[in-house]
Design an enzyme around this catalytic site. Sequence first.
Site, PDB file in Angstrom:
ATOM      1  N   SER A   1       0.823  -1.200   0.000  1.00 24.85           N
ATOM      2  CA  SER A   1       0.000   0.000   0.000  1.00 24.85           C
ATOM      3  C   SER A   1       0.867   1.264   0.000  1.00 24.85           C
ATOM      4  CB  SER A   1      -0.974  -0.040   1.181  1.00 24.85           C
ATOM      5  OG  SER A   1      -1.997   0.911   1.019  1.00 24.85           O
TER       6      SER A   1
ATOM      7  N   ASP B   1      -5.952  -3.101  -2.704  1.00 23.94           N
ATOM      8  CA  ASP B   1      -4.904  -2.788  -1.737  1.00 23.94           C
ATOM      9  C   ASP B   1      -4.332  -4.031  -1.048  1.00 23.94           C
ATOM     10  OD1 ASP B   1      -3.817  -1.897   0.993  1.00 23.94           O
ATOM     11  OD2 ASP B   1      -4.239   0.030   0.029  1.00 23.94           O
TER      12      ASP B   1
END
Length: 276
Positions: free
Chosen positions: A38, A163
């Site tokens: 991320s 993500d």
Amino acid sequence: MTVAFVLGGGGVRGATEVGMLRALLDAGIVPSLVVGTSIGAINGAAVAQDPTPAVVDRLERAWASPTAGAVYGESFPRQLRRLAKSRTHLNDPGALRTLIADMLGEETRFEDLVVPLAVCAASIERAAEHWFDSGPLVDAVIASASVPAALPPQRIGDEHFIDGGVVNSIPLGEAVARGATTIYVLQVGRIEEPLAVPRTPADVGRVAFEVSRRHRFQRERAAVPAHVDLHVLPYGGRQPGDHKVGAYRRLDRTHARIEAARDATAAYLAERGLGA
């Protein structure tokens, strides 16, 4: 000896990782492997491209730029209009692509980096963790940072990715699996903060995710082999407003986060005689 930097997820709180990088690089500690998820994939890609103190200046400028503010900074009515139209996400993914491409170069590939890099994303079709470590860099980093509901899934080939924090928020085990013998974990502080029983609908989702995030990290931490030297770096403490639901949008504490994490990490390294 393989020195790995492991950079976890955490949205705008990822500015703490920039401060940690400043302390590490100033101390002469340079990675030979970078693993990220991320926001950690974004910061990690930058340091893998340029593992010198100069990269911290680039990251600080990027974090303070109008482009960074545009990733989550649109007005709520505009976000709602986008959600009504897309039915999947609130924010414009173009701002994130611009931020990453400006930082790394649109055509950069993993193979162009100075230090080997691996970034984590979650495959929708396979319901599985996926590691990118070759090929085009920007799309892979976007995939790793495509927060569900905030941003749309990133299509790469025949798969769609979201993500990496959904499956592996602080990818310590991956660094071990790739042969790291000294590991520095750069994390945004949530694993150090106590959890309380949720009292609002927003709390329910946050607490559930934190239990998942922390459980995997602590399990992987307990399984680190005895020959691996592990350092979980301190983040410098919470900033005002971090407990609020809208904290994920706030970039006004960026400089304070960087400075607090740099000071805390520098003290940690000095106390243990690590680095120059």
